[in-house]
Write an enzyme that holds these catalytic residues in place. Structure first.
Site, PDB file in Angstrom:
ATOM      1  N   ARG A 109       0.794  -1.229   0.000  1.00  0.00           N
ATOM      2  CA  ARG A 109       0.000   0.000   0.000  1.00  0.00           C
ATOM      3  C   ARG A 109       0.827   1.279   0.000  1.00  0.00           C
ATOM      4  O   ARG A 109       0.380   2.296  -0.528  1.00  0.00           O
ATOM      5  CB  ARG A 109      -0.924   0.046   1.237  1.00  0.00           C
ATOM      6  CG  ARG A 109      -1.995  -0.998   1.270  1.00  0.00           C
ATOM      7  CD  ARG A 109      -2.788  -0.907   2.580  1.00  0.00           C
ATOM      8  NE  ARG A 109      -3.523   0.334   2.692  1.00  0.00           N
ATOM      9  CZ  ARG A 109      -4.765   0.524   2.239  1.00  0.00           C
ATOM     10  NH1 ARG A 109      -5.397  -0.453   1.623  1.00  0.00           N
ATOM     11  NH2 ARG A 109      -5.379   1.673   2.396  1.00  0.00           N
ATOM     12  N   HIS A 122      -1.174  28.247  21.620  1.00  0.00           N
ATOM     13  CA  HIS A 122      -2.067  27.477  22.491  1.00  0.00           C
ATOM     14  C   HIS A 122      -3.387  27.148  21.779  1.00  0.00           C
ATOM     15  O   HIS A 122      -4.412  26.922  22.420  1.00  0.00           O
ATOM     16  CB  HIS A 122      -2.352  28.227  23.798  1.00  0.00           C
ATOM     17  CG  HIS A 122      -1.126  28.776  24.452  1.00  0.00           C
ATOM     18  ND1 HIS A 122      -0.298  28.025  25.261  1.00  0.00           N
ATOM     19  CD2 HIS A 122      -0.550  30.010  24.369  1.00  0.00           C
ATOM     20  CE1 HIS A 122       0.718  28.766  25.668  1.00  0.00           C
ATOM     21  NE2 HIS A 122       0.590  29.974  25.132  1.00  0.00           N
ATOM     22  N   SER A 170      19.977  -9.813  15.011  1.00  0.00           N
ATOM     23  CA  SER A 170      19.650 -10.144  13.620  1.00  0.00           C
ATOM     24  C   SER A 170      18.165 -10.038  13.300  1.00  0.00           C
ATOM     25  O   SER A 170      17.763  -9.313  12.388  1.00  0.00           O
ATOM     26  CB  SER A 170      20.162 -11.545  13.289  1.00  0.00           C
ATOM     27  OG  SER A 170      19.844 -11.886  11.966  1.00  0.00           O
ATOM     28  N   GLN A 207      33.103  -8.321  15.366  1.00  0.00           N
ATOM     29  CA  GLN A 207      32.778  -9.017  14.125  1.00  0.00           C
ATOM     30  C   GLN A 207      31.890  -8.170  13.223  1.00  0.00           C
ATOM     31  O   GLN A 207      31.956  -8.265  12.006  1.00  0.00           O
ATOM     32  CB  GLN A 207      32.073 -10.342  14.444  1.00  0.00           C
ATOM     33  CG  GLN A 207      31.852 -11.221  13.228  1.00  0.00           C
ATOM     34  CD  GLN A 207      31.188 -12.537  13.591  1.00  0.00           C
ATOM     35  OE1 GLN A 207      30.017 -12.743  13.325  1.00  0.00           O
ATOM     36  NE2 GLN A 207      31.956 -13.429  14.214  1.00  0.00           N
ATOM     37  N   SER A 238     -15.609  10.143   2.944  1.00  0.00           N
ATOM     38  CA  SER A 238     -16.171   9.607   4.172  1.00  0.00           C
ATOM     39  C   SER A 238     -17.423   8.824   3.830  1.00  0.00           C
ATOM     40  O   SER A 238     -17.969   8.928   2.718  1.00  0.00           O
ATOM     41  CB  SER A 238     -16.524  10.758   5.132  1.00  0.00           C
ATOM     42  OG  SER A 238     -17.337  10.297   6.193  1.00  0.00           O
ATOM     43  N   ARG A 278      21.982 -24.865   6.956  1.00  0.00           N
ATOM     44  CA  ARG A 278      21.449 -23.862   7.889  1.00  0.00           C
ATOM     45  C   ARG A 278      22.344 -22.631   8.008  1.00  0.00           C
ATOM     46  O   ARG A 278      22.543 -22.094   9.095  1.00  0.00           O
ATOM     47  CB  ARG A 278      21.248 -24.475   9.284  1.00  0.00           C
ATOM     48  CG  ARG A 278      20.282 -25.627   9.346  1.00  0.00           C
ATOM     49  CD  ARG A 278      18.859 -25.163   9.081  1.00  0.00           C
ATOM     50  NE  ARG A 278      17.911 -26.273   9.123  1.00  0.00           N
ATOM     51  CZ  ARG A 278      16.610 -26.162   8.880  1.00  0.00           C
ATOM     52  NH1 ARG A 278      16.121 -24.963   8.563  1.00  0.00           N
ATOM     53  NH2 ARG A 278      15.805 -27.192   8.925  1.00  0.00           N
ATOM     54  N   ARG A 299      -2.846   9.588   7.413  1.00  0.00           N
ATOM     55  CA  ARG A 299      -1.961   8.459   7.128  1.00  0.00           C
ATOM     56  C   ARG A 299      -0.510   8.834   7.444  1.00  0.00           C
ATOM     57  O   ARG A 299       0.255   8.019   7.968  1.00  0.00           O
ATOM     58  CB  ARG A 299      -2.096   8.045   5.667  1.00  0.00           C
ATOM     59  CG  ARG A 299      -1.389   6.737   5.319  1.00  0.00           C
ATOM     60  CD  ARG A 299      -1.697   6.327   3.896  1.00  0.00           C
ATOM     61  NE  ARG A 299      -3.120   6.172   3.687  1.00  0.00           N
ATOM     62  CZ  ARG A 299      -3.778   6.567   2.596  1.00  0.00           C
ATOM     63  NH1 ARG A 299      -3.116   7.137   1.596  1.00  0.00           N
ATOM     64  NH2 ARG A 299      -5.075   6.387   2.490  1.00  0.00           N
TER      65      ARG A 299
END
Length: 479
Positions: free
Chosen positions: A15, A154, A328, A236, A284, A80, A297
């Site tokens: 979206r 204000h 991670s 590391q 609306s 893995r 939004r």
């Protein structure tokens, strides 16, 4: 592609966020960058005398974009380990070079260095989009630099400002965010080739104790990847404070965007300024309403980003010695999502800023409702010049202002302060003479000049810096 309606899909990808930003955080970008890092490592090692051939490098170059995901994913199910799985998959495509891929390196050589590249490119895109917002708001501020409107402190009517001057307040905050992000970018360094605990022991072994070659290796890798230098020391990984610093700048953008969007939502309520509204848009469930949905939004996404800063902050604080892996999973979520959300915010902000709808008559109506109160000080000075007693006149203004306030608030009628003053012999002024003080332009101070000065001194240099990106002439990232 058919959409799977039984699986969760992030709204940031479906979206909100742009294809450009999603590409930067895509698997293609990530794994192609891994391969570029392996090529950079091989080139540097060859130049510094290790047994790496040009034929091997050419083979790596030929297949740098051919990500054989099926091989890598099958291998990862077995071992893995994502990095070793992709080393194996790359080696399947490059059998001659298979033995020198990732030579001397640890997983973070590709993982962390790629993350730094991603931070760089994502930040550049954010800056480009923030520049577009500034450009749109600058045009708006210039257009309305002299249109008087009520200022609010204000959330109560205060002295007048102008519509354009208010826009400069939004712009100034965003410009500061851009400056902060540029600073972070200027300090962005590659991790380099530091080894398993940051000691570069494996590379020192490869170069048979030659410290200078180990240092030059990092310099060559950094240059190949477009960086000026590598971090001076590390465990590391690169310090997770880098993630915190970058996400903090994103939160700054979110704060500025939310301030703008909140102000605009209030202006929509006042019917003074509105966000763009398409012909067929439904505002609306109530057909007469035009809700400020885009600004809502922005506020919603901004809230997410502001809170998200806590993730890299806690991650930084809880790293153990040279490396732990509890960063991670959190890092995979918090950093990309912050960028995707801010990308979405800036997309919406640029859209809203490009089509703001101003209603001058409503603005004028609100100004004129309050202007008699604001003009009272000038009227007082005028009456004193005509021989009036300042203290007595000050008291009369106080009393008449309360009466006019009752007229407005309790009776729902127009502000009649000027009529009350005209009827009061203490002022010795006609209604026409009093009304001469009701020119809104006389109460906006240096607003037009402030806007012009701000745009020329502060904003024009920023827009010039990003002119190539804003004109669409900048080359898009292809990784």
């Amino acid at each position: 592609m058919e959409r799977n309606h039984d699986s969760y899909v992030s709204p940031l990808s479906t979206r909100y966020a742009s294809a450009e930003m999603q590409h930067i955080f895509s698997e293609n970008f990530k794994f192609r960058t891994w391969r570029r890092l392996w090529i950079a490592l091989a080139k540097a090692e060859k130049q510094l005398g290790l047994d790496v051939t040009q034929e091997q490098i050419d083979e790596l170059e030929a297949h740098k974009d051919d990500i054989n995901y099926d091989v890598a994913e099958e291998r990862e199910r077995l071992v893995r380990h994502d990095v070793m799985s992709h080393v194996y998959a790359y080696g399947q495509l490059c059998p001659k070079a298979a033995g020198i891929i990732h030579l001397g390196a640890t997983s973070c050589y590709v993982g962390d260095n790629t993350d730094v590249v991603i931070l760089r490119e994502a930040s550049r895109l954010i800056l480009k989009k923030a520049g577009q917002v500034l450009k749109n708001l600058a045009a708006f501020a210039e257009k309305y630099k002299s249109l008087p409107c009520l200022g609010y402190t204000h959330l109560q009517p205060a002295q007048l400002t102008t519509v354009g001057k208010r826009a400069t307040l939004w712009m100034y905050e965003l410009a500061q965010d851009m400056e902060n992000m540029e600073y972070q970018l200027s300090r962005l360094l590659l991790l380099g080739s530091k080894g398993t605990t940051g000691t570069q022991a494996s590379f020192l072994e490869l170069f048979e104790g030659d410290h200078e070659k180990v240092k030059r290796l990092e310099e060559k890798i950094a240059k190949e990847m477009g960086f000026t230098a590598v971090v001076p020391v590390s465990g590391q990984t690169y310090s997770r404070k880098l993630d915190y610093n970058v996400v903090s700048t994103l939160a700054g953008v979110a704060q500025s965007a939310s301030k703008f969007a909140t102000d605009l939502r209030l202006l929509c309520h006042l019917k003074e300024v509105e966000e763009p509204f398409e012909k067929n848009q439904i505002g609306s469930a109530m057909p007469y309403k035009r809700n400020p949905m885009r600004c809502e939004r922005i506020c919603s996404l901004a809230r997410y980003v502001i809170v998200d800063v806590g993730n890299p902050a806690v991650t930084t604080a809880t790293q153990w010695f040279e490396r732990t892996l509890d960063d991670s999973a959190n890092k995979r979520l918090s950093v990309p999502e912050a960028f995707l959300a801010v990308d979405a915010i800036l997309n919406i902000w640029a859209n809203v800023a490009s089509g703001l709808v101003v209603h001058p008559k409503v603005i004028e109506k609100h100004v004129l409702e309050e202007l008699p109160f604001m003009a009272s000080e000038n009227i007082l000075m005028d009456a004193v010049k005509r021989g009036g007693d300042r203290q007595a006149l000050h008291e009369r203004i106080r009393v008449l202002s309360q009466e006019a306030g009752y007229h407005v608030k309790e009776l729902g009628l127009a502000n009649n302060l000027i009529d009350l003053m005209a009827a009061d012999p203490a002022f010795g002024m006609t209604k026409e003479e009093l009304s001469a003080h009701l020119n809104p332009a006389a109460y906006i101070g240096r607003c037009p000049e402030q806007v012009e000065e701000f745009l020329s001194r502060e904003i024009a240099p920023v827009l010039e810096k990003y002119s190539g990106a804003l004109d669409g002439k900048e080359t898009e990232l292809k990784v």
